[in-house]
Design a protein around this motif. Structure first.
Motif, PDB file in Angstrom:
ATOM      1  N   GLY A   1      26.873  -7.021   6.640  1.00  0.00           N
ATOM      2  CA  GLY A   1      26.520  -7.958   5.594  1.00  0.00           C
ATOM      3  C   GLY A   1      25.238  -8.690   5.949  1.00  0.00           C
ATOM      4  O   GLY A   1      24.744  -8.589   7.076  1.00  0.00           O
ATOM      5  N   PRO A   2      24.682  -9.451   5.001  1.00  0.00           N
ATOM      6  CA  PRO A   2      23.423 -10.156   5.254  1.00  0.00           C
ATOM      7  C   PRO A   2      23.621 -11.380   6.139  1.00  0.00           C
ATOM      8  O   PRO A   2      24.596 -12.123   5.997  1.00  0.00           O
ATOM      9  CB  PRO A   2      22.969 -10.564   3.848  1.00  0.00           C
ATOM     10  CG  PRO A   2      24.232 -10.651   3.050  1.00  0.00           C
ATOM     11  CD  PRO A   2      25.158  -9.625   3.620  1.00  0.00           C
TER      12      PRO A   2
ATOM     13  N   ILE B   1      26.591 -15.974   8.083  1.00  0.00           N
ATOM     14  CA  ILE B   1      26.775 -14.905   7.114  1.00  0.00           C
ATOM     15  C   ILE B   1      26.418 -15.480   5.747  1.00  0.00           C
ATOM     16  O   ILE B   1      26.942 -16.522   5.337  1.00  0.00           O
ATOM     17  CB  ILE B   1      28.225 -14.393   7.119  1.00  0.00           C
ATOM     18  CG1 ILE B   1      28.585 -13.848   8.513  1.00  0.00           C
ATOM     19  CG2 ILE B   1      28.415 -13.320   6.054  1.00  0.00           C
ATOM     20  CD1 ILE B   1      27.759 -12.685   8.969  1.00  0.00           C
TER      21      ILE B   1
ATOM     22  N   ASN C   1      22.154  -6.835  11.118  1.00  0.00           N
ATOM     23  CA  ASN C   1      22.869  -6.050  10.117  1.00  0.00           C
ATOM     24  C   ASN C   1      23.141  -4.655  10.654  1.00  0.00           C
ATOM     25  O   ASN C   1      22.312  -4.058  11.335  1.00  0.00           O
ATOM     26  CB  ASN C   1      22.035  -5.983   8.837  1.00  0.00           C
ATOM     27  CG  ASN C   1      22.667  -5.099   7.787  1.00  0.00           C
ATOM     28  OD1 ASN C   1      22.346  -3.916   7.702  1.00  0.00           O
ATOM     29  ND2 ASN C   1      23.553  -5.653   6.996  1.00  0.00           N
ATOM     30  N   ASP C   2      24.330  -4.104  10.350  1.00  0.00           N
ATOM     31  CA  ASP C   2      24.712  -2.810  10.924  1.00  0.00           C
ATOM     32  C   ASP C   2      23.848  -1.647  10.443  1.00  0.00           C
ATOM     33  O   ASP C   2      23.467  -0.771  11.231  1.00  0.00           O
ATOM     34  CB  ASP C   2      26.196  -2.512  10.672  1.00  0.00           C
ATOM     35  CG  ASP C   2      26.554  -2.427   9.193  1.00  0.00           C
ATOM     36  OD1 ASP C   2      25.774  -2.909   8.340  1.00  0.00           O
ATOM     37  OD2 ASP C   2      27.638  -1.890   8.876  1.00  0.00           O
TER      38      ASP C   2
ATOM     39  N   GLU D   1      20.772  -1.866   9.501  1.00  0.00           N
ATOM     40  CA  GLU D   1      19.473  -2.070  10.135  1.00  0.00           C
ATOM     41  C   GLU D   1      19.488  -1.502  11.565  1.00  0.00           C
ATOM     42  O   GLU D   1      18.523  -0.855  12.007  1.00  0.00           O
ATOM     43  CB  GLU D   1      19.173  -3.562  10.163  1.00  0.00           C
ATOM     44  CG  GLU D   1      17.813  -3.952  10.678  1.00  0.00           C
ATOM     45  CD  GLU D   1      17.662  -5.467  10.728  1.00  0.00           C
ATOM     46  OE1 GLU D   1      16.984  -5.947  11.658  1.00  0.00           O
ATOM     47  OE2 GLU D   1      18.209  -6.157   9.863  1.00  0.00           O
TER      48      GLU D   1
ATOM     49  N   GLY E   1      24.988   0.269   2.271  1.00  0.00           N
ATOM     50  CA  GLY E   1      23.889  -0.592   2.688  1.00  0.00           C
ATOM     51  C   GLY E   1      22.734   0.229   3.199  1.00  0.00           C
ATOM     52  O   GLY E   1      22.904   1.406   3.562  1.00  0.00           O
TER      53      GLY E   1
ATOM     54  N   ALA F   1      13.893  -6.802   8.040  1.00  0.00           N
ATOM     55  CA  ALA F   1      15.109  -7.484   7.606  1.00  0.00           C
ATOM     56  C   ALA F   1      14.906  -8.302   6.349  1.00  0.00           C
ATOM     57  O   ALA F   1      15.876  -8.781   5.756  1.00  0.00           O
ATOM     58  CB  ALA F   1      15.621  -8.396   8.726  1.00  0.00           C
TER      59      ALA F   1
ATOM     60  N   ALA G   1      18.248 -10.456   4.218  1.00  0.00           N
ATOM     61  CA  ALA G   1      19.139  -9.842   3.234  1.00  0.00           C
ATOM     62  C   ALA G   1      18.593  -8.544   2.649  1.00  0.00           C
ATOM     63  O   ALA G   1      19.055  -8.105   1.589  1.00  0.00           O
ATOM     64  CB  ALA G   1      19.440 -10.826   2.105  1.00  0.00           C
TER      65      ALA G   1
ATOM     66  N   GLU H   1      20.530  -4.534   0.674  1.00  0.00           N
ATOM     67  CA  GLU H   1      21.855  -4.658   0.056  1.00  0.00           C
ATOM     68  C   GLU H   1      21.920  -3.861  -1.255  1.00  0.00           C
ATOM     69  O   GLU H   1      22.200  -4.391  -2.321  1.00  0.00           O
ATOM     70  CB  GLU H   1      22.192  -6.131  -0.185  1.00  0.00           C
ATOM     71  CG  GLU H   1      22.453  -6.919   1.078  1.00  0.00           C
ATOM     72  CD  GLU H   1      23.675  -6.430   1.849  1.00  0.00           C
ATOM     73  OE1 GLU H   1      24.615  -5.900   1.217  1.00  0.00           O
ATOM     74  OE2 GLU H   1      23.673  -6.560   3.087  1.00  0.00           O
TER      75      GLU H   1
END
Length: 389
Positions: free
Chosen positions: A151-152, A160, A190-191, A193, A221, A232, A237, A240
Motif C-alpha cells: 500500500g502507499p 500508511i 511499497n512492495d 516498488e 500495484g 515513488a 503513492a 496504485e
C-alpha cells in the motif's frame, strides 16, 4: 555560486556509486553509459574507489568476442547481515542474507495481513527472530532491515496513507513498529516498488533504465523505475493502478469504489471465474499456480481476458511514461503467455503505435519472491554507511 572542481568530482563519484548500487556488477563502459560521464572521468573515479576499497573488481567471465574482455565492478560490502520482509495481502515472508545478498535462511506464513497491522508485524518479528536463531546470527550483526508493504506510504510522516487499501493499518507507522520489535535500522517501501528494483537489478529488467513492474496478485500495484531510479512519487503513492476505474458501476472494491481494476483483475477474481466456469480446483487461491491449468482452453480464455483488462490500464500508463519494458509479476503472472498476450492485445489497440511497437512485455523472472529480493537489494544499497548494531 559556481560549482567547484571538488563538487563536480564528488557529484560524479556519487553518480557512479548510485549506478553500481542500482545494478551490479558493471564494466567501466556500462557505468559511463548509465551516468553520462566521459570514460576518462569514470576511469579516474573508479581508480580512486578501488584504492579506498569502496568497490571491488572481478575477473571477466569467458569472452567470445575480440579484444581483451572488460573486468566488472561491484560495491564492496561491509561484513554483517540484512533482513528483508515482504508483507503481502495474504502472507508474510522474511529472508536473512549476507551484505552480499547471499540468502542464508527464509520463512513464510499465510496470514490476512490487511486485517490487523499489529498481528502482521508481530508475526513478522517472530519469523525474523526465528531465522536469526536458526542461523546462529546475533541480532547485533544485522545492518539493515527493509520491509515491503502492499500500500502507499506517506514519505513525510511514515504512515500508511490509505485506510481503504489497508484497512487494518490506518495511521500505523510501520517503521517505528518494526524498530520497537526488532531494533536497529529499518526502511519501509511499497512492495511493488521493491519488486521493480529487484527485477531491474537481478531479473528481467536488468540494465533497463525505464520499466514498469506490475504485481498482479490479491491486489494490483505497479512499481516504477524511471531513468534508472526507483520512483515513488511526490508523496509515496505512485503505482496504485489497481484502483483505476475500468467498469462504471461494477463490483464493489475494498477501496470503496465500484469497478476498479483490482475488482475485475486479481487472483481471487480469476479464481471465482474459474469456479463459475465449472473448473473446481482443490487448492485455495493462495496456492494457485495457473501455469498448470492454462492448457485448458477455458482457463486460457479467462486469463487472456484478464490480461486485456490489465493492458487497457497499462496502455494509458505507457502513453504517459513511455517505458522500455513492462514486467508482470505476482500469482497471476504464473499463467504465462495467455496473460501476456491479453496485455499485448490491449497495448496494440489503445497505446500509441510508436510506444506499443517498442515496449517489451515480459513475465517476472524472480516470481513471487521479487519483493523479498528487492527488500534485500534495498537493504544492501542503503546499509553502506550504517553502523552495525
Amino acid at each position: 555560486m559556481p560549482t567547484t572542481s571538488n563538487q563536480r568530482i564528488e557529484r560524479s563519484r556519487r553518480a557512479i556509486l548510485d549506478a553500481l548500487n542500482q545494478s551490479f556488477p558493471a564494466t567501466r563502459q556500462e557505468l559511463s553509459r548509465r551516468t553520462g560521464l566521459a570514460p576518462s572521468t569514470v576511469a579516474g573515479i573508479v581508480r580512486d574507489l578501488l584504492a579506498n576499497e569502496m568497490v571491488q573488481e572481478h575477473e571477466a567471465a569467458d569472452h567470445a568476442g575480440r579484444g581483451r574482455p572488460s573486468s566488472r565492478l561491484s560495491p564492496r560490502r561491509l561484513p554483517g547481515y540484512l533482513v528483508g520482509i515482504d508483507f503481502g495481502h495474504r502472507h508474510v515472508s522474511v529472508a536473512l542474507a549476507s551484505t552480499a545478498q547471499e540468502i542464508v535462511a527464509e520463512g513464510r506464513v499465510t496470514l490476512d495481513v490487511d486485517a490487523s497491522a499489529s498481528n502482521a508485524l508481530d508475526r513478522a518479528a517472530v519469523l525474523v527472530i526465528d531465522l536469526l536463531d536458526r542461523a546462529r546470527v546475533p541480532a547485533g550483526s544485522v545492518r539493515r532491515t527493509v520491509a515491503g508493504i502492499p500500500g502507499p506510504i506517506n514519505q513525510a510522516t511514515g504512515k500508511i496513507q490509505s485506510a481503504t487499501i489497508l484497512a487494518g493499518w490506518a495511521g500505523i507507522r510501520p517503521r517505528q513498529e518494526l524498530v520497537a520489535r526488532l531494533g536497529g535500522e529499518v526502511v519501509i517501501a511499497n512492495d511493488a516498488e521493491l519488486a521493480a528494483l529487484a527485477e531491474h537489478t537481478h531479473g528481467a529488467g536488468r540494465n533497463v533504465s525505464d520499466l514498469v513492474y506490475v504485481k498482479a496478485s490479491h491486489g494490483i500495484g505497479a512499481g516504477l523505475i524511471l531513468a534508472g531510479r526507483r520512483y515513488a512519487g511526490a508523496y509515496g503513492a505512485s503505482g496504485e493502478i489497481g484502483h483505476t476505474l475500468v467498469q462504471e458501476g461494477g463490483t464493489q472494491c475494498r477501496c470503496g469504489q465500484r469497478g476498479c481494476l483490482e475488482s475485475v483483475v486479481s487472483i481471487a477474481e480469476v479464481w471465482r471465474q474459474l469456479i463459475a466456469a465449472g473448473l473446481p480446483p482443490s487448492e485455495r487461491p493462495d496456492d494457485l499456480f495457473l501455469d498448470a491449468l492454462v492448457h485448458n482452453p477455458v482457463v486460457a480464455r479467462i486469463v487472456t481476458d484478464a490480461g486485456r483488462q490489465l493492458g487497457r490500464v497499462l496502455s494509458d500508463l505507457c502513453n504517459a511514461l513511455d517505458p522500455a519494458m513492462i514486467i508482470i509479476g505476482g500469482e497471476l503472472a504464473t499463467a504465462g503467455e495467455p496473460l501476456l498476450e491479453g496485455v499485448r492485445e490491449s497495448l496494440r489497440r489503445f497505446a500509441q503505435p510508436a510506444i506499443s511497437d517498442r515496449v517489451q512485455i515480459r513475465s517476472s523472472t524472480l516470481g513471487p519472491r521479487a519483493a523479498l529480493i528487492g527488500a534485500l537489494t534495498l537493504a544492501a544499497t542503503t546499509a553502506e554507511a550504517a553502523p552495525a548494531r
